[in-house]
Scaffold this active site. Structure first.
Site, PDB file in Angstrom:
ATOM      1  N   PRO A  68      23.634  36.784  10.267  1.00 45.30           N
ATOM      2  CA  PRO A  68      24.720  35.841   9.989  1.00 45.30           C
ATOM      3  C   PRO A  68      26.059  36.587   9.997  1.00 45.30           C
ATOM      4  O   PRO A  68      26.070  37.820  10.082  1.00 45.30           O
ATOM      5  CB  PRO A  68      24.391  35.367   8.566  1.00 45.30           C
ATOM      6  CG  PRO A  68      23.716  36.543   7.932  1.00 45.30           C
ATOM      7  CD  PRO A  68      22.997  37.287   9.029  1.00 45.30           C
ATOM      8  N   SER A  69      27.145  35.848   9.894  1.00 42.89           N
ATOM      9  CA  SER A  69      28.442  36.512   9.700  1.00 42.89           C
ATOM     10  C   SER A  69      28.692  36.771   8.220  1.00 42.89           C
ATOM     11  O   SER A  69      29.379  37.716   7.860  1.00 42.89           O
ATOM     12  CB  SER A  69      29.589  35.643  10.230  1.00 42.89           C
ATOM     13  OG  SER A  69      29.528  35.552  11.618  1.00 42.89           O
ATOM     14  N   TYR A  70      28.150  35.872   7.387  1.00 41.47           N
ATOM     15  CA  TYR A  70      28.435  35.931   5.946  1.00 41.47           C
ATOM     16  C   TYR A  70      27.118  36.129   5.197  1.00 41.47           C
ATOM     17  O   TYR A  70      26.206  35.299   5.317  1.00 41.47           O
ATOM     18  CB  TYR A  70      29.139  34.645   5.496  1.00 41.47           C
ATOM     19  CG  TYR A  70      30.395  34.392   6.285  1.00 41.47           C
ATOM     20  CD1 TYR A  70      31.580  35.064   5.991  1.00 41.47           C
ATOM     21  CD2 TYR A  70      30.389  33.514   7.368  1.00 41.47           C
ATOM     22  CE1 TYR A  70      32.721  34.863   6.741  1.00 41.47           C
ATOM     23  CE2 TYR A  70      31.535  33.302   8.119  1.00 41.47           C
ATOM     24  CZ  TYR A  70      32.693  33.985   7.802  1.00 41.47           C
ATOM     25  OH  TYR A  70      33.820  33.795   8.551  1.00 41.47           O
ATOM     26  N   HIS A  82      25.542  35.717   2.364  1.00 44.26           N
ATOM     27  CA  HIS A  82      25.078  34.960   1.188  1.00 44.26           C
ATOM     28  C   HIS A  82      24.224  33.859   1.813  1.00 44.26           C
ATOM     29  O   HIS A  82      24.739  33.112   2.673  1.00 44.26           O
ATOM     30  CB  HIS A  82      26.264  34.376   0.407  1.00 44.26           C
ATOM     31  CG  HIS A  82      25.831  33.483  -0.716  1.00 44.26           C
ATOM     32  ND1 HIS A  82      25.918  33.840  -2.043  1.00 44.26           N
ATOM     33  CD2 HIS A  82      25.294  32.231  -0.707  1.00 44.26           C
ATOM     34  CE1 HIS A  82      25.450  32.869  -2.799  1.00 44.26           C
ATOM     35  NE2 HIS A  82      25.065  31.871  -2.008  1.00 44.26           N
ATOM     36  N   LEU A  83      22.978  33.747   1.378  1.00 43.93           N
ATOM     37  CA  LEU A  83      22.055  32.874   2.105  1.00 43.93           C
ATOM     38  C   LEU A  83      22.600  31.444   2.265  1.00 43.93           C
ATOM     39  O   LEU A  83      22.969  30.795   1.288  1.00 43.93           O
ATOM     40  CB  LEU A  83      20.698  32.821   1.398  1.00 43.93           C
ATOM     41  CG  LEU A  83      19.655  32.037   2.210  1.00 43.93           C
ATOM     42  CD1 LEU A  83      19.173  32.848   3.403  1.00 43.93           C
ATOM     43  CD2 LEU A  83      18.497  31.622   1.325  1.00 43.93           C
ATOM     44  N   HIS A  84      22.638  30.996   3.503  1.00 44.57           N
ATOM     45  CA  HIS A  84      23.056  29.622   3.801  1.00 44.57           C
ATOM     46  C   HIS A  84      22.254  29.117   4.995  1.00 44.57           C
ATOM     47  O   HIS A  84      21.792  29.901   5.821  1.00 44.57           O
ATOM     48  CB  HIS A  84      24.560  29.544   4.068  1.00 44.57           C
ATOM     49  CG  HIS A  84      25.010  30.437   5.173  1.00 44.57           C
ATOM     50  ND1 HIS A  84      25.295  31.778   4.979  1.00 44.57           N
ATOM     51  CD2 HIS A  84      25.184  30.210   6.493  1.00 44.57           C
ATOM     52  CE1 HIS A  84      25.643  32.322   6.125  1.00 44.57           C
ATOM     53  NE2 HIS A  84      25.576  31.393   7.077  1.00 44.57           N
TER      54      HIS A  84
HETATM   55  N1  GTA Z   1      32.758  24.504   4.768  1.00 40.35           N
HETATM   56  O1  GTA Z   1      35.532  28.102   4.398  1.00 40.35           O
HETATM   57  C1  GTA Z   1      34.566  27.583   4.957  1.00 40.35           C
HETATM   58  C2  GTA Z   1      33.785  28.229   5.968  1.00 40.35           C
HETATM   59  N2  GTA Z   1      33.854  29.443   6.578  1.00 40.35           N
HETATM   60  C3  GTA Z   1      34.828  30.485   6.367  1.00 40.35           C
HETATM   61  C4  GTA Z   1      32.848  29.536   7.476  1.00 40.35           C
HETATM   62  N3  GTA Z   1      32.126  28.409   7.433  1.00 40.35           N
HETATM   63  C5  GTA Z   1      32.674  27.582   6.514  1.00 40.35           C
HETATM   64  N4  GTA Z   1      32.328  26.334   6.136  1.00 40.35           N
HETATM   65  C6  GTA Z   1      33.064  25.716   5.176  1.00 40.35           C
HETATM   66  N5  GTA Z   1      34.146  26.339   4.591  1.00 40.35           N
HETATM   67  O2  GTA Z   1      28.896  27.736  10.522  1.00 40.35           O
HETATM   68  C7  GTA Z   1      30.933  28.127   8.189  1.00 40.35           C
HETATM   69  C8  GTA Z   1      31.003  28.584   9.627  1.00 40.35           C
HETATM   70  C9  GTA Z   1      29.540  28.845   9.974  1.00 40.35           C
HETATM   71  C10 GTA Z   1      28.926  29.179   8.640  1.00 40.35           C
HETATM   72  C11 GTA Z   1      28.590  30.638   8.536  1.00 40.35           C
HETATM   73  O3  GTA Z   1      29.876  28.890   7.641  1.00 40.35           O
HETATM   74  O4  GTA Z   1      31.621  27.632  10.456  1.00 40.35           O
HETATM   75  P1  GTA Z   1      27.057  32.367   9.776  1.00 40.35           P
HETATM   76  O5  GTA Z   1      27.213  33.284   8.607  1.00 40.35           O
HETATM   77  O6  GTA Z   1      25.706  32.247  10.328  1.00 40.35           O
HETATM   78  O7  GTA Z   1      28.118  32.868  10.776  1.00 40.35           O
HETATM   79  O8  GTA Z   1      27.519  30.904   9.386  1.00 40.35           O
HETATM   80  P2  GTA Z   1      28.550  32.384  12.219  1.00 40.35           P
HETATM   81  O9  GTA Z   1      27.667  31.322  12.734  1.00 40.35           O
HETATM   82  O10 GTA Z   1      28.778  33.583  13.054  1.00 40.35           O
HETATM   83  O11 GTA Z   1      29.936  31.856  11.948  1.00 40.35           O
HETATM   84  P3  GTA Z   1      30.918  31.161  12.870  1.00 40.35           P
HETATM   85  O12 GTA Z   1      32.228  31.480  12.272  1.00 40.35           O
HETATM   86  O13 GTA Z   1      30.561  29.744  12.986  1.00 40.35           O
HETATM   87  O14 GTA Z   1      30.819  31.850  14.343  1.00 40.35           O
HETATM   88  C12 GTA Z   1      29.858  31.498  15.339  1.00 40.35           C
HETATM   89  C13 GTA Z   1      30.517  31.170  16.635  1.00 40.35           C
HETATM   90  O15 GTA Z   1      31.026  29.841  16.547  1.00 40.35           O
HETATM   91  C14 GTA Z   1      31.749  32.041  16.939  1.00 40.35           C
HETATM   92  O16 GTA Z   1      31.430  33.234  17.582  1.00 40.35           O
HETATM   93  C15 GTA Z   1      32.539  31.106  17.812  1.00 40.35           C
HETATM   94  O17 GTA Z   1      32.073  31.157  19.152  1.00 40.35           O
HETATM   95  C16 GTA Z   1      32.244  29.745  17.262  1.00 40.35           C
HETATM   96  N6  GTA Z   1      33.284  29.303  16.326  1.00 40.35           N
HETATM   97  C17 GTA Z   1      33.667  29.915  15.210  1.00 40.35           C
HETATM   98  N7  GTA Z   1      34.613  29.223  14.569  1.00 40.35           N
HETATM   99  C18 GTA Z   1      34.843  28.133  15.299  1.00 40.35           C
HETATM  100  C19 GTA Z   1      35.699  27.018  15.150  1.00 40.35           C
HETATM  101  N8  GTA Z   1      36.523  26.906  14.103  1.00 40.35           N
HETATM  102  N9  GTA Z   1      35.660  26.073  16.067  1.00 40.35           N
HETATM  103  C20 GTA Z   1      34.790  26.160  17.091  1.00 40.35           C
HETATM  104  N10 GTA Z   1      33.956  27.189  17.304  1.00 40.35           N
HETATM  105  C21 GTA Z   1      33.973  28.158  16.429  1.00 40.35           C
END
Ligand code: GTA
Length: 339
Positions: free
Chosen positions: A273-275, A277-279
């Site tokens: 994951p990116s973060y 903390h289990l989600h």
């Molecule tokens: N409700 O503050 C938040 C928040 N943050 C900071 C992250 N998330 C949040 N949700 C709420 N409030 O789905 C969400 C993210 C993600 C999840 C973390 O928590 O949107 P993960 O730990 O498995 O990490 O999930 P992941 O999947 O890498 O995170 P992320 O950021 O979604 O990145 C995956 C890919 O999605 C990126 O490489 C990019 O290609 C795409 N992406 C990222 N952000 C966006 C966006 N805003 N719009 C469209 N595509 C995006």
């Protein structure tokens, strides 16, 4: 992450605890028949007037999305990094009649026999661009969104202990935003469902990436209350009650709120994951969400079945995943001669 001193340091290093100002909790019903809940007004400490684009990190015509790195100049002349993500939102089926009314300007482009193309200029409220801002952004955020080659690594249980875990303890993104949700300091009125048990409970909330305007791209996340569970690697049979609660109660809550049944939901965790903390991610099955590739997504139902077979399954199993070319973790694996 369990150690609070360490958590504070990581947050500072990763720019966590950003200054979003929540304005007196003003929930507004959405204008699509109340289908998708309430919205909270947030006023981020950000303005495009002070923003200068440095680089396009990635863009996709097909996904209609662009990721920008820019600089924001402060009052004292200092500059901070920001990542801005602009994404054209899907057309809303229930607002098509508003789109095609006389307030929308139609400009002819080409006319040939019975064929013609136009540009439609819709009213302001139907012409929105979803905008996500990470500010101040760290170098790690900038790298995350940059387009780059990816490579597969095969991480054994020992590799996790000897390479990945020590790396994560110094290098992961701040999870302050997660604690803000769990402690109801942010997004409190967006919560769809909560099981408040500290060990086996969780909060279900719309994901950042979903604007909640239509069900087609439905995306929610379930965040567990228990702290210290970083990822799939930390799961043992002890977490089965938590995982079953998330799967069953999450599906029921989504059915109740959005009328989407469990067999039309993709429920999965990311590894890595990116973060940390289990989600758990809940996306509409018909939606091609970012992060559903086989080298990253693990269906929660499969995770539960694996732990039922072997309580230590995720401590032992080799897990394959992709890392971006300039991710320091990839270098660690290369240096150890592991890929
Ligand atoms: N409700 O503050 C938040 C928040 N943050 C900071 C992250 N998330 C949040 N949700 C709420 N409030 O789905 C969400 C993210 C993600 C999840 C973390 O928590 O949107 P993960 O730990 O498995 O990490 O999930 P992941 O999947 O890498 O995170 P992320 O950021 O979604 O990145 C995956 C890919 O999605 C990126 O490489 C990019 O290609 C795409 N992406 C990222 N952000 C966006 C966006 N805003 N719009 C469209 N595509 C995006």
């Amino acid at each position: 992450m369990a150690d609070s001193g360490k958590r504070k340091r990581t947050e500072e290093a990763e720019g966590g605890d950003g200054d979003c100002v929540e304005q007196g909790q003003k929930p507004q019903p959405l204008d699509n028949g109340g289908l998708l809940g309430v919205r909270t007004e947030l006023t981020p400490a950000f303005s495009f007037s002070a923003f200068r684009v440095e680089k396009v990190l990635r863009e996709s015509a097909r996904e209609k999305i662009i990721f920008l790195h820019g600089k924001v100049s402060g009052d004292s002349g200092d500059e901070k990094d920001a990542v801005v993500i602009l994404e054209k939102t899907p057309l809303q089926v229930d607002r098509i009649s508003d789109l095609l009314n006389k307030k929308s300007e139609l400009k002819l482009q080409i006319c040939n026999d019975i064929y013609s193309t136009y540009t439609l200029y819709p009213p302001l409220e139907l012409n929105d661009v979803k905008t996500t801002i990470v500010y101040p952004a760290t170098e790690k955020h900038i790298q995350k969104y940059r387009s780059q080659d990816v490579y597969l690594v095969q991480e054994t249980g020992d590799d996790y202990k000897n390479i990945t875990l020590p790396f994560l303890q110094t290098q992961s993104f701040s999870i302050q935003w997660v604690y803000n949700i769990l402690e109801k300091k942010a997004e409190a009125d967006r919560i769809i469902y909560e099981n408040s048990d500290p060990t086996n409970g969780f909060i279900l909330i719309p994901d950042f990436k979903w604007d909640q305007k239509q069900r087609d791209d439905l995306y929610l996340i379930a965040i567990c209350h228990r702290r210290g569970l970083k990822s799939l690697r930390d799961l043992t049979a002890e977490q089965l009650p938590l995982l079953r609660n998330i799967l069953q109660e999450g599906q029921e809550a989504i059915l109740k709120r959005y009328s989407l049944p469990g067999n039309q939901l993709r429920v999965y965790v990311h590894y890595q994951p990116s973060y940390y903390h289990l989600h758990v991610h809940f996306t509409a099955l018909g939606f091609d969400a970012a992060g559903i590739a086989v080298e990253r997504a693990h269906l929660l139902s499969d995770v539960i079945a694996n732990l039922e077979l072997d309580p230590l399954y995720y401590q032992k199993r080799t897990l394959t995943y992709a890392l971006r070319a300039n991710e320091p973790l990839l270098k660690k694996f290369l240096d150890a001669g592991k890929c």
